[in-house]
Design a protein around this motif. Structure first.
Motif, short mmCIF file in Angstrom:
data_model
loop_
_atom_site.label_atom_id
_atom_site.label_comp_id
_atom_site.label_asym_id
_atom_site.label_seq_id
_atom_site.Cartn_x
_atom_site.Cartn_y
_atom_site.Cartn_z
N THR A 10 0.52 -1.57 0.21
CA THR A 10 0.10 0.36 0.73
C THR A 10 0.82 1.02 0.07
O THR A 10 0.98 2.57 -0.58
CB THR A 10 -0.82 0.15 0.96
OG1 THR A 10 0.07 -0.18 2.52
CG2 THR A 10 -2.13 -0.97 1.30
N ALA A 35 -9.74 -3.02 2.59
CA ALA A 35 -9.03 -2.80 3.19
C ALA A 35 -7.67 -1.78 2.53
O ALA A 35 -7.18 -0.91 2.98
CB ALA A 35 -8.33 -4.19 4.90
N CYS A 36 -6.65 -2.43 1.59
CA CYS A 36 -6.23 -2.01 0.85
C CYS A 36 -7.04 -1.02 0.33
O CYS A 36 -5.72 0.50 0.50
CB CYS A 36 -5.33 -3.26 0.64
SG CYS A 36 -4.33 -4.40 0.91
N GLN A 38 -8.43 0.95 1.18
CA GLN A 38 -8.69 2.08 2.44
C GLN A 38 -7.33 3.36 2.71
O GLN A 38 -7.10 4.16 2.47
CB GLN A 38 -9.55 2.23 3.61
CG GLN A 38 -9.76 3.04 4.54
CD GLN A 38 -10.87 4.54 3.88
OE1 GLN A 38 -11.27 4.21 2.89
NE2 GLN A 38 -10.14 5.00 4.14
N GLU A 39 -6.62 1.86 2.63
CA GLU A 39 -5.30 2.58 3.03
C GLU A 39 -4.57 2.31 2.00
O GLU A 39 -3.82 3.94 2.85
CB GLU A 39 -4.21 1.23 3.91
CG GLU A 39 -3.23 1.92 4.35
CD GLU A 39 -2.44 -0.55 5.08
OE1 GLU A 39 -0.98 -0.18 5.02
OE2 GLU A 39 -2.91 -0.79 5.20
N SER A 40 -4.70 2.53 0.93
CA SER A 40 -3.92 2.95 -0.21
C SER A 40 -4.69 4.91 -0.12
O SER A 40 -3.87 5.39 -0.61
CB SER A 40 -3.90 2.38 -1.40
OG SER A 40 -3.55 1.31 -1.50
N GLU A 42 -5.99 6.06 2.41
CA GLU A 42 -5.53 7.76 3.54
C GLU A 42 -3.47 7.54 3.02
O GLU A 42 -3.27 8.87 2.98
CB GLU A 42 -5.52 6.61 4.17
CG GLU A 42 -6.70 6.72 5.05
CD GLU A 42 -7.09 5.24 6.08
OE1 GLU A 42 -6.06 5.21 6.57
OE2 GLU A 42 -8.39 5.26 6.68
N LEU A 43 -2.81 6.33 2.66
CA LEU A 43 -1.39 7.53 2.23
C LEU A 43 -1.45 7.80 1.20
O LEU A 43 -0.06 8.87 0.98
CB LEU A 43 -0.93 5.67 2.59
CG LEU A 43 -0.66 4.83 3.11
CD1 LEU A 43 0.04 3.70 2.78
CD2 LEU A 43 -0.13 5.83 4.60
#
Length: 251
Positions: A10, A35-36, A38-40, A42-43
């Motif tokens: 991510t 999940a990935c 959303q995390e990507s 946000e990052l």
């Protein structure tokens, strides 16, 4: 590459540090991994915040101006050599040189007066562009850093990845895109607010950048989403082509 490995990509994906094969595999993985996704997102937003906090976009013509002016700047004479020459000249020689220097200065001032005015205007224009970029960056950063900022990420029609960030308290939205193709010659990407099916103009994107963060012009004002279309240079009052991106705002 197994699924466990894909979960660790991510951060590299947000920073565009993956190879083409890794990027393709990870984007396929995103379709099945919330999940990935959303995390990507946000990052990606975090990376944009850090970049805006530490950088200023220079004017496009700045490099050309610097290179052009370099050719007209003489290299300084070494001080040691200058001291030797001065020591060997007499009073009459120094007086003559002063007269020649004064005459040369007057002639240069007359000849280069127009150039100096032009250079001053160019420098002022460059400073204005930098200040505008700084203000735009500050407004984007305010949206991204807002406590109520909400994000949504989606794949676009041309394979690019788009993330929209909306802040109700700021009444603003930011569109962050990665890997977007440049528009055709003479065309520009135009942003729109989607007001229940009616598109409201929200500014133009930078035609020279495939990765960018764009602040939508105007307030969100209850809009349900946003879109991007290809328009003639300068933009249009109403969309004239099918959207290349159409995203609903996060709840």
């Amino acid at each position: 590459m197994n699924t466990a490995d894909l979960h660790t990509l991510t951060g590299a994906y947000a920073l565009h540090a993956l190879s083409d094969d890794e990027r393709a595999a990870f984007e396929q993985h995103l379709a099945d991994c919330a999940a990935c996704t959303q995390e990507s997102a946000e990052l990606t937003v975090t990376a944009v915040r850090l970049g805006l906090a530490a950088s200023v976009v220079p004017p496009a013509a700045l490099r050309e101006q610097v290179l052009r002016r370099i050719t007209g700047v003489r290299q300084d004479t070494p001080r040691e050599a200058a001291s030797v020459r001065v020591a060997r000249t007499g009073t009459a020689r120094r007086r003559t040189l002063k007269h020649w220097a004064l005459a040369a200065s007057v002639a240069a001032a007359a000849a280069l007066g127009g150039t100096a005015v032009w250079q001053h205007r160019q420098a002022t224009d460059a400073q204005d562009q930098v200040h505008q970029a700084e203000r735009r960056g500050e407004r984007i950063a305010a949206v991204l850093a807002a406590p109520d900022a909400r994000t949504r990420t989606a794949k676009l029609a041309d394979g690019a990845t788009g993330t929209v960030v909306v802040s109700a308290s700021q009444d603003k939205a930011v569109f962050i895109v990665s890997g977007m193709d440049r528009p055709p010659q003479g065309k520009v990407y135009q942003l729109w607010f989607d007001d229940g099916g009616t598109m409201r103009a929200a500014g133009l994107m930078d035609t020279e950048r495939s990765d960018q963060a764009a602040l939508l012009s105007g307030g969100v004002d209850g809009a349900s989403g946003m879109g991007v279309t290809v328009e003639p240079s300068g933009g249009s009052d109403h969309p004239t082509s099918a959207p290349v991106a159409l995203m609903r705002f996060p709840a």
